[in-house]
Each structure stands twice: as structure tokens, then as C-alpha cells.
Design an enzyme around this catalytic site. Structure first.
Site, mmCIF file in Angstrom:
data_model
loop_
_atom_site.group_PDB
_atom_site.id
_atom_site.type_symbol
_atom_site.label_atom_id
_atom_site.label_comp_id
_atom_site.label_asym_id
_atom_site.label_seq_id
_atom_site.Cartn_x
_atom_site.Cartn_y
_atom_site.Cartn_z
ATOM 1 N N ASP A 86 26.111 55.133 17.117
ATOM 2 C CA ASP A 86 25.174 56.146 17.581
ATOM 3 C C ASP A 86 25.212 57.302 16.585
ATOM 4 O O ASP A 86 26.263 57.604 16.013
ATOM 5 C CB ASP A 86 25.559 56.622 18.986
ATOM 6 C CG ASP A 86 24.431 57.412 19.654
ATOM 7 O OD1 ASP A 86 23.417 57.702 18.988
ATOM 8 O OD2 ASP A 86 24.572 57.742 20.845
ATOM 9 N N ASP A 111 17.826 61.137 16.997
ATOM 10 C CA ASP A 111 16.780 61.441 17.981
ATOM 11 C C ASP A 111 17.119 62.749 18.704
ATOM 12 O O ASP A 111 18.225 63.273 18.587
ATOM 13 C CB ASP A 111 16.678 60.296 18.996
ATOM 14 C CG ASP A 111 18.004 60.007 19.692
ATOM 15 O OD1 ASP A 111 19.064 60.182 19.046
ATOM 16 O OD2 ASP A 111 17.989 59.626 20.870
ATOM 17 N N ALA A 167 18.388 59.782 26.927
ATOM 18 C CA ALA A 167 18.416 61.001 27.748
ATOM 19 C C ALA A 167 18.303 60.735 29.242
ATOM 20 O O ALA A 167 17.683 61.504 29.980
ATOM 21 C CB ALA A 167 17.310 61.959 27.286
ATOM 22 N N CYS A 186 40.973 43.949 43.929
ATOM 23 C CA CYS A 186 40.323 43.398 42.740
ATOM 24 C C CYS A 186 41.159 42.216 42.267
ATOM 25 O O CYS A 186 42.382 42.217 42.430
ATOM 26 C CB CYS A 186 40.260 44.475 41.662
ATOM 27 S SG CYS A 186 39.875 43.865 40.020
ATOM 28 N N CYS A 213 41.427 41.183 39.075
ATOM 29 C CA CYS A 213 41.763 41.199 37.645
ATOM 30 C C CYS A 213 43.282 41.176 37.454
ATOM 31 O O CYS A 213 44.046 41.468 38.377
ATOM 32 C CB CYS A 213 41.116 42.389 36.937
ATOM 33 S SG CYS A 213 42.069 43.910 36.934
ATOM 34 N N CYS A 262 45.313 44.316 38.434
ATOM 35 C CA CYS A 262 45.467 44.564 39.873
ATOM 36 C C CYS A 262 46.333 43.517 40.561
ATOM 37 O O CYS A 262 46.921 43.789 41.607
ATOM 38 C CB CYS A 262 44.088 44.644 40.527
ATOM 39 S SG CYS A 262 43.117 45.990 39.853
HETATM 40 N N1 GUN Z 1 23.683 58.590 24.334
HETATM 41 C C1 GUN Z 1 23.266 58.813 25.597
HETATM 42 N N2 GUN Z 1 21.971 59.206 25.593
HETATM 43 C C2 GUN Z 1 21.569 59.220 24.310
HETATM 44 C C3 GUN Z 1 20.320 59.541 23.677
HETATM 45 O O1 GUN Z 1 19.334 59.891 24.312
HETATM 46 N N3 GUN Z 1 20.286 59.407 22.316
HETATM 47 C C4 GUN Z 1 21.380 59.012 21.585
HETATM 48 N N4 GUN Z 1 21.251 58.901 20.261
HETATM 49 N N5 GUN Z 1 22.545 58.712 22.162
HETATM 50 C C5 GUN Z 1 22.634 58.818 23.501
HETATM 51 ZN ZN ZN Z 2 41.395 45.154 38.761
#
Ligand code: GUN
Ligand code: ZN
Length: 485
Positions: free
Chosen positions: A90, A125, A193, A276, A278, A281
């Protein structure tokens, strides 16, 4: 574009698929655990051993890190993290706005992500908060789309580029963003977002935002829901056509002492049992986990396993054609999720266009089931039944001696409506499990009889039913003749 996406099976808007990034392949729906190189509660090789074939990390963290920036540039991200699967980076638009001490431009982050060998690159972005007014949302969307265009120029047409879909809470802007990304040939499209919506349980708005983006996007685009990591909402999101999630939740919740389940999260401090299956747990009691010096790691491991397991369950539900049942079940965990589910049902007509024709079964799970795609689709087929001038719809069994005074005799199964005996064994009539009929089901079934009349104008329809349904039928279908039995 070196990212391609193939859809294998569909259920509602959900699909199982294969995402190909270069030579690497990922089964979808999939979860990309978030890796923070500074605090790896679970290492990438451990993630791989738990079944995560892709992960996501933040390029901005690498960029500003004294410890990790140089090694990542020299040896590449995969070597530094010890992970040979798909690594998405990201751009860190969010982090940039929080830390903001090291300035990064769109081209800086794009070139940096390429230099460290990222498999999926995200431009810078602008994640417009859902409460932002329209004019500002529009301006920010223009910038985001411009940066996406610029990314295509900088990295070239074959770059593995993600196209973030912004537009705040304005459906037309989300749709427009989706359409533009599609027109630019983007095959990988994260919806952005939405974290503030999910954090405050605004699932109804989330549904409208995602459905608007999906309306603009080509159905062939692989859709990532940015920042969605709580397993309780995956089924709902997949039903809308989201294919990928990234989870920081497994780690964030662990740090707060929270234990994830598919129907919500619990405080470890308040658990006397670990409900759970897993390995964590089964090997620890709640008390042992609480007192363990490894508590946070154990919780994180459990949380990630629960999250990955839910993704497997969803893939299986799609194969079986029972995704609606899973959505129904999960969305009853919280009233706000139920609102989201009901909001999704308002799109049943659109959803029905892609939903598959035949499924393993239809389980009736309450009023909401009457609004499902299978009911709508069935009722859209009813006008095509060819019937004689005198039609009997009987709520009972087919009379053994036949009913010579009618040209056509149809049976009745709510919430679907009338059906010819030849459809008795086919989906959905033959593969549905219903409790005793209730008013909602019968009213919805009457809508099916109306569809029959609408498709065959001029025929005379008689409905034969017991006294318990006569009032509803009389009210819903004033134009038919009622025959009591
Ligand atoms: N991580 C969570 N929301 C967003 C987003 O709107 N844009 C980016 N680039 N990373 C994110
Ligand atoms: Zn578990």
C-alpha cells in the site's frame, strides 16, 4: 496489465476465482494479512503455513525505516520478509496523513514500490472520509484519478497496478470512479476509505457505497475491500462481489486483548472458555492464554486462523450455492449488520442478474429470505409458463383424479408461488427447506400468482386454499376466484 482475474463459480455477486499476478496465482476470495515489519506478531513464513498465500504491507513504513529501507531496496521485499507469495504494497496514504514527517509524492511511492519488488503497487490515492461534503469529495476524486493515470504513465501499461476507488459516500461518484477505472483497463480495484464506516458499524452505508462502485466496475475486475479485516462481515462483502480483504484486525484486536469470532469479538479477560477448534485454543485454556507471556501472539494467531477459516468457509459456500444462508447467519450477529443485509436485499433485482440459476438448496431463514434473489428470479420466470384459459392453483396436493374442469393445474409453494408438477424436483421448488408456512411466505407466493396472471392476460385463475389462507389470498389477489377446500 500483468494482473489477470478469472472467475470460476458465482453465487449472488460473490465469486470464487483465480487472481494471477505475473506467475503467481491466488485463489479468491482471499485474505491478505497485514505485515508490519517492525512488530511481526506472526512472521510471514508462519502466515504462509497457516494458509495465507498473499500478504500486504505498507511501502511508506519501509520507505521511512532506517532498518528496512536499504535491505528492501538491495534484496527485495520477498527476501526481507521471507515470503515468496504475492506481496501487495500500500502506498500508505493513511499513514502519510498521520505521521507525515517524510514527504512522499505519487511518483516517489510508485517507483519505490517497484524498486522493492512489490507484486501489486498502489498509487497515492486520497482516502476521502465518508462524511466529507460533496465538493471536496469531487476534488479529491479528481486527484486520485489523475494519480492513477500518472501511475500508468510512470510504470507503463503492463505494471501490476491497483486502482483505488474513492468517492466518499456519494454513490454516483463511486460508480463513476469504478467506470473510469474499468475504462482505463484496470483489473485490480480496491474500494477505499470505507474503514470509518466499518469502525462505526455503518454497514448500511457500506453496502450502498460498495454496490455503487460495483455498478460502475466491470464484473471482471478483482475487487479488494481496503481495510476490511473482521470476519463477521466477510460474507456480506463477498455477496456484493468483493474478492479480497486485508486484515490488520487480527493483530490490532490481539494487542487490545480481543478474541475474534465469526459473530463478533470478545474480551479475553471475560472468557472462561475458548470456543474455537484452532490449535491455539485446543492447547490452552482461557486462563492459560491470559497468563501466558505470549498472550498477544497467541491471540493474534487464533485471530488470524479464525479469519482465514472464514474465507475458506465462504469459498465453500459459493461452490455449494449457499452464500445467502451464510450472509443471513453472520448478519444476525449485530443489528447494524442486519441493516446492511436488508440494504443488500434491496438490490435483489440487480443481484439476480448474475446469481446462478441452480443451487444446492434454499433454506428459509425468516422474512428476509422472501426478498432473496432466488425468489425474485423464480417469479421472473413465472410469466413464461404456458397455461390454458382456465387455471387452478392449488395450495394442496394435486388431486389424484385430476381436475377435469381446468385446462391447467398448478401447485403452490411459498415464497416462490405457483409451479407445474414438472418443476417439482428442480431448483428452487425441489431443493428448498421451509418451516410451516407463515403470512410473509404466502404473501410473497401470491406475488408469484400475480406474475402468472400478468404473463397470461385473459386467463381465469382460481386459487384453492384452506380457510387459514383465504383472507390473505383474497386481499393479495382480489382478481382471482377463491375456492375453499
Ligand atoms: N487502507 C484502508 N483504506 C485505504 C484507502 O482508501 N487507500 C489506501 N491506499 N489504503 C487504504
Ligand atoms: Zn482459536
Amino acid at each position: 496489465m500483468s494482473i489477470s482475474f478469472e472467475i470460476l463459480e458465482e453465487d449472488i455477486f460473490g465469486r470464487t476465482g483465480r487472481l494471477k499476478v505475473g506467475e503467481k496465482v491466488l485463489k479468491t476470495p482471499a485474505l491478505l494479512p497485514v505485515v508490519n515489519p517492525h512488530l511481526p506478531l506472526i512472521t510471514p513464513p508462519e502466515m504462509k503455513s497457516l494458509g495465507a498465500d498473499a500478504l500486504i504491507t505498507n511501502a511508506y513504513i519501509f520507505y521511512r525505516s532506517k532498518e528496512f529501507c536499504e535491505p528492501a531496496l538491495a534484496r527485495g521485499l520477498h527476501d526481507v520478509l521471507g515470503f515468496d507469495g504475492i506481496i501487495m504494497t500500500d502506498s500508505g496514504s493513511f499513514q502519510l496523513s498521520v505521521y507525515g514527517d517524510v514527504e512522499v509524492s505519487n511518483s516517489d511511492t510508485l517507483l519505490f514500490q517497484r524498486s522493492i519488488g512489490s507484486d501489486i503497487i498502489v498509487p497515492l490515492d486520497i482516502p476521502t472520509h465518508p462524511d466529507t461534503p460533496r465538493d471536496q469529495t469531487e476534488k479529491e476524486l479528481v486527484i486520485t484519478m489523475e494519480r492513477l493515470r500518472e501511475a500508468g504513465e510512470i510504470l507503463g501499461p503492463d505494471a501490476p497496478l491497483a486502482a483505488p476507488i474513492q468517492g466518499g459516500s456519494f454513490p454516483d461518484l463511486r460508480e463513476q470512479a469504478g467506470r473510469m477505472a474499468g475504462e482505463m483497463g484496470c483489473t485490480f480495484t480496491p474500494i477505499g476509505a470505507v474503514v470509518p464506516l466499518m469502525e462505526s458499524y455503518r454497514y448500511e452505508e457500506l453496502v450502498h457505497v460498495v454496490m455503487a462502485a460495483k455498478k460502475g466496475l466491470p464484473s471482471s475486475a478483482c475487487v479488494h475491500l481496503f481495510g476490511a479485516g473482521h470476519p463477521v462481515m466477510f460474507a456480506l462483502a463477498v455477496a456484493m462481489g468483493c474478492d479480497l480483504f486485508d486484515s490488520a484486525a487480527y493483530a490490532l484486536y490481539a494487542k487490545e486483548g480481543r478474541y475474534l469470532t465469526t459473530h463478533g469479538s470478545k474480551k479475553l479477560a471475560e472468557l472462561s472458555e475458548l470456543p474455537c477448534s484452532c490449535e491455539v485454543c485446543r492447547r490452552h485454556s482461557a486462563d492459560e492464554m491470559r497468563k501466558s507471556p505470549e498472550k498477544i501472539r497467541l491471540l493474534a494467531r487464533h485471530n488470524l486462523i479464525v479469519t482465514l477459516t472464514e474465507i475458506s468457509r465462504i469459498r465453500q459456500a459459493i461452490s455449494d450455492g449457499v452464500l445467502w444462508e451464510l450472509v443471513d447467519e453472520r448478519c444476525r450477529s449485530h443489528p447494524q449488520l442486519l441493516r446492511g443485509y436488508r440494504a443488500l436485499l434491496t438490490y435483489a433485482e440487480d443481484l439476480g442478474k448474475r446469481d446462478r440459476v441452480s443451487k444446492r438448496r434454499f433454506f428459509y431463514r425468516g422474512d428476509e429470505s422472501c426478498r432473496r434473489t432466488e425468489v425474485l428470479r423464480y417469479q421472473m420466470m413465472i410469466p413464461r409458463f404456458s397455461v390454458g384459459p382456465k387455471v387452478l392453483v392449488t395450495f394442496d396436493r394435486l388431486p389424484s383424479g385430476g381436475v377435469p374442469e381446468y385446462d391447467t393445474v398448478l401447485l403452490f409453494k411459498p415464497p416462490f408461488g405457483p409451479y407445474p408438477v414438472e418443476l417439482k424436483e428442480t431448483f428452487p421448488i425441489g431443493q428448498c427447506e421451509l418451516p410451516e408456512w407463515d403470512d410473509h411466505m404466502v404473501i410473497t407466493g401470491c406475488r408469484g400468482i400475480r406474475a402468472l396472471i400478468a404473463g397470461n392476460p385473459g386467463v381465469s385463475v382460481t386459487v384453492r386454499c384452506g380457510p387459514e389462507w383465504a383472507a390473505i389470498v383474497g386481499r393479495e389477489l382480489p382478481e382471482v376466484r377463491l375456492e375453499r377446500n
